[in-house]
Design a protein around this motif. Sequence first.
Motif, PDB file in Angstrom:
ATOM      1  N   THR A 129       0.841  -1.259  -0.090  1.00 23.16           N
ATOM      2  CA  THR A 129      -0.019  -0.064   0.034  1.00 23.16           C
ATOM      3  C   THR A 129       0.862   1.071  -0.154  1.00 23.16           C
ATOM      4  OG1 THR A 129      -0.015  -0.204   2.482  1.00 23.16           O
ATOM      5  CG2 THR A 129      -1.943  -1.221   1.054  1.00 23.16           C
ATOM      6  N   GLY A 130       2.375   1.059   0.072  1.00 21.09           N
ATOM      7  CA  GLY A 130       3.070   2.177   0.398  1.00 21.09           C
ATOM      8  C   GLY A 130       2.681   3.098   1.421  1.00 21.09           C
ATOM      9  N   MET A 131       2.099   2.904   2.343  1.00 22.99           N
ATOM     10  CA  MET A 131       1.738   3.625   3.369  1.00 22.99           C
ATOM     11  C   MET A 131       2.766   5.030   3.955  1.00 22.99           C
ATOM     12  SD  MET A 131      -1.380   2.720   4.182  1.00 22.99           S
ATOM     13  CE  MET A 131      -1.512   3.680   5.908  1.00 22.99           C
ATOM     14  N   GLU A 132       4.122   4.520   3.512  1.00 16.34           N
ATOM     15  CA  GLU A 132       5.050   5.451   4.133  1.00 16.34           C
ATOM     16  C   GLU A 132       4.923   6.876   3.103  1.00 16.34           C
ATOM     17  OE1 GLU A 132       6.878   2.766   1.075  1.00 16.34           O
ATOM     18  OE2 GLU A 132       5.724   2.866   3.137  1.00 16.34           O
ATOM     19  N   ALA A 133       4.428   6.580   2.164  1.00 19.01           N
ATOM     20  CA  ALA A 133       4.501   7.600   0.965  1.00 19.01           C
ATOM     21  C   ALA A 133       3.124   8.285   0.850  1.00 19.01           C
ATOM     22  CB  ALA A 133       4.878   7.315  -0.311  1.00 19.01           C
ATOM     23  N   ALA A 134       2.071   7.905   1.924  1.00 18.01           N
ATOM     24  CA  ALA A 134       0.838   8.420   1.705  1.00 18.01           C
ATOM     25  C   ALA A 134       0.486   9.111   2.967  1.00 18.01           C
ATOM     26  CB  ALA A 134      -0.114   7.315   1.580  1.00 18.01           C
ATOM     27  N   ALA A 135       1.285  10.139   3.424  1.00 17.53           N
ATOM     28  CA  ALA A 135       0.730  10.746   4.790  1.00 17.53           C
ATOM     29  C   ALA A 135      -0.015  11.957   4.396  1.00 17.53           C
ATOM     30  CB  ALA A 135       2.227  11.296   5.138  1.00 17.53           C
ATOM     31  N   PRO A 136      -0.945  11.875   5.070  1.00 12.84           N
ATOM     32  CA  PRO A 136      -2.118  13.048   4.842  1.00 12.84           C
ATOM     33  C   PRO A 136      -1.644  14.452   5.025  1.00 12.84           C
ATOM     34  CG  PRO A 136      -2.626  11.979   6.940  1.00 12.84           C
ATOM     35  CD  PRO A 136      -1.430  11.270   6.224  1.00 12.84           C
ATOM     36  N   PRO A 137      -2.122  15.352   4.438  1.00 10.89           N
ATOM     37  CA  PRO A 137      -1.606  16.743   4.542  1.00 10.89           C
ATOM     38  C   PRO A 137      -1.916  17.171   6.211  1.00 10.89           C
ATOM     39  CG  PRO A 137      -3.071  16.820   2.801  1.00 10.89           C
ATOM     40  CD  PRO A 137      -3.127  15.317   3.225  1.00 10.89           C
ATOM     41  N   ARG A 138      -1.011  18.096   6.474  1.00  9.43           N
ATOM     42  CA  ARG A 138      -0.801  18.170   8.152  1.00  9.43           C
ATOM     43  C   ARG A 138      -1.790  19.329   8.345  1.00  9.43           C
ATOM     44  NH1 ARG A 138       4.185  19.809  11.959  1.00  9.43           N
ATOM     45  NH2 ARG A 138       2.998  20.576  13.777  1.00  9.43           N
ATOM     46  N   TYR A 139      -1.867  20.484   7.414  1.00  6.86           N
ATOM     47  CA  TYR A 139      -2.732  21.752   7.563  1.00  6.86           C
ATOM     48  C   TYR A 139      -3.842  21.801   6.522  1.00  6.86           C
ATOM     49  CZ  TYR A 139       1.892  22.984   9.862  1.00  6.86           C
ATOM     50  OH  TYR A 139       2.797  22.902  10.607  1.00  6.86           O
ATOM     51  N   HIS A 140      -4.733  22.401   7.075  1.00  4.62           N
ATOM     52  CA  HIS A 140      -6.081  22.663   6.238  1.00  4.62           C
ATOM     53  C   HIS A 140      -6.408  24.276   6.773  1.00  4.62           C
ATOM     54  CE1 HIS A 140      -6.354  18.189   5.454  1.00  4.62           C
ATOM     55  NE2 HIS A 140      -6.112  18.278   6.763  1.00  4.62           N
ATOM     56  N   ARG A 141      -6.480  24.785   5.386  1.00  2.00           N
ATOM     57  CA  ARG A 141      -6.858  26.424   5.536  1.00  2.00           C
ATOM     58  C   ARG A 141      -8.036  26.653   5.209  1.00  2.00           C
ATOM     59  NH1 ARG A 141      -1.661  25.763   4.887  1.00  2.00           N
ATOM     60  NH2 ARG A 141      -0.090  26.504   6.272  1.00  2.00           N
ATOM     61  N   PHE A 142      -8.900  27.378   5.866  1.00  2.00           N
ATOM     62  CA  PHE A 142     -10.405  27.703   5.431  1.00  2.00           C
ATOM     63  C   PHE A 142     -10.931  29.099   6.126  1.00  2.00           C
ATOM     64  CE2 PHE A 142     -10.642  25.364   9.251  1.00  2.00           C
ATOM     65  CZ  PHE A 142     -11.566  25.896  10.103  1.00  2.00           C
ATOM     66  N   GLY A 143     -11.387  30.165   5.137  1.00  5.14           N
ATOM     67  CA  GLY A 143     -11.592  31.367   5.976  1.00  5.14           C
ATOM     68  C   GLY A 143     -10.929  31.879   6.790  1.00  5.14           C
ATOM     69  N   GLY A 144      -9.662  31.968   6.629  1.00  5.27           N
ATOM     70  CA  GLY A 144      -8.798  32.714   7.520  1.00  5.27           C
ATOM     71  C   GLY A 144      -8.185  31.876   8.696  1.00  5.27           C
ATOM     72  N   PHE A 145      -8.756  30.541   8.694  1.00 11.19           N
ATOM     73  CA  PHE A 145      -8.228  29.767   9.976  1.00 11.19           C
ATOM     74  C   PHE A 145      -7.551  28.573   9.343  1.00 11.19           C
ATOM     75  CE2 PHE A 145     -12.467  31.535  11.189  1.00 11.19           C
ATOM     76  CZ  PHE A 145     -12.141  32.082  12.333  1.00 11.19           C
ATOM     77  N   THR A 146      -6.520  28.130  10.245  1.00  6.72           N
ATOM     78  CA  THR A 146      -5.702  27.040  10.192  1.00  6.72           C
ATOM     79  C   THR A 146      -5.916  26.063  10.841  1.00  6.72           C
ATOM     80  OG1 THR A 146      -4.201  28.674   8.891  1.00  6.72           O
ATOM     81  CG2 THR A 146      -3.363  26.541   9.578  1.00  6.72           C
ATOM     82  N   ILE A 147      -5.966  24.726  10.458  1.00  5.62           N
ATOM     83  CA  ILE A 147      -5.958  23.591  11.280  1.00  5.62           C
ATOM     84  C   ILE A 147      -4.752  22.901  11.087  1.00  5.62           C
ATOM     85  CG2 ILE A 147      -7.494  22.204   9.741  1.00  5.62           C
ATOM     86  CD1 ILE A 147      -8.529  20.752  12.084  1.00  5.62           C
ATOM     87  N   ASP A 148      -4.093  22.419  12.418  1.00 10.52           N
ATOM     88  CA  ASP A 148      -2.698  21.672  12.382  1.00 10.52           C
ATOM     89  C   ASP A 148      -3.200  20.425  12.855  1.00 10.52           C
ATOM     90  OD1 ASP A 148      -0.261  20.370  12.810  1.00 10.52           O
ATOM     91  OD2 ASP A 148       0.503  22.221  13.620  1.00 10.52           O
ATOM     92  N   THR A 149      -3.201  19.138  12.086  1.00 12.28           N
ATOM     93  CA  THR A 149      -3.682  17.886  12.504  1.00 12.28           C
ATOM     94  C   THR A 149      -2.633  17.208  13.385  1.00 12.28           C
ATOM     95  OG1 THR A 149      -2.877  16.989  10.370  1.00 12.28           O
ATOM     96  CG2 THR A 149      -5.360  17.780  10.480  1.00 12.28           C
ATOM     97  N   VAL A 150      -1.289  17.655  13.341  1.00 13.79           N
ATOM     98  CA  VAL A 150      -0.388  17.011  14.249  1.00 13.79           C
ATOM     99  C   VAL A 150      -0.734  17.680  15.542  1.00 13.79           C
ATOM    100  CG1 VAL A 150       2.083  16.823  14.892  1.00 13.79           C
ATOM    101  CG2 VAL A 150       0.829  16.216  12.216  1.00 13.79           C
ATOM    102  N   GLU A 151      -0.844  18.941  15.632  1.00 15.04           N
ATOM    103  CA  GLU A 151      -0.751  19.720  16.995  1.00 15.04           C
ATOM    104  C   GLU A 151      -2.265  19.583  17.460  1.00 15.04           C
ATOM    105  OE1 GLU A 151       1.601  20.642  18.964  1.00 15.04           O
ATOM    106  OE2 GLU A 151       3.288  20.492  17.392  1.00 15.04           O
TER     107      GLU A 151
END
Length: 236
Positions: free
Chosen positions: A121-143
């Motif tokens: 499945t190549g999991m090591e190459a399929a890391a999801p994006p860490r940051y998502h930005r919307f309407g002036g806000f930023t979500i950090d999925t790691v923190e």
Amino acid sequence: MRNILIVDDDQKIRTLLKTYLEKNQYSVTLAHNGASFFTEFNRSVDTLSLVILDVMLPDTDGFALCQAVRRRSNVPIIMLTASSDEADRVVGLELGADDYISKPHSPRELLARIKAIHRRTGMEAAAPPRYHRFGGFTIDTVERSVVDHIGTPVPLSGLDFQLLKYFIDHAGEILDRSVLCEATRGRDAGPFDRFLDVQISRLRLRFNDCGKQPWLIKTVRGAGYVFAASVISSHE
């Protein structure tokens, strides 16, 4: 480090597998029944590289868990069974499992199956994006944090964050109440359950989305809710 979630009602087996896999550089989280599995799965779904499901559990079965996981994630699944019945293996695979191992099995065999799935499945190459930005806000999925356009933190509870992340992952989709309740609580809402309404109201309040024409989470009458903001995702 690859993260694995294991659910098995046998404490000795859980402890044995955790010890063995951690020695082989895996991070392992354990659950002993369906309820505890959903708690851990909901908490770590975005970082899991594999799920191991025992078929026989005290409050549910591995087939039901497999279906629930597949509705939310493509994370690889290995099922464990004490039955030698071929029908069980076929059912598990048809429900979305990637592999099947009969008990008793050796930790060494399980490790080999895990490595094979990760290579395939190549999991090591399929890391999801860490940051998502919307309407002036930023979500950090790691923190597991959210800040506004000037970097001020937005206070969110664990369940608030979980619901927000699910909305972001399905931005633009109409999500009904049962899907949202299962995503955040691991079960459907009862006819008088107002828990989801409270959660959504709280999210709207945090993001100044409480007017008659909300910009973030819109209600679709008779259908559910939709995350209406445009989302830009990235690794940095």
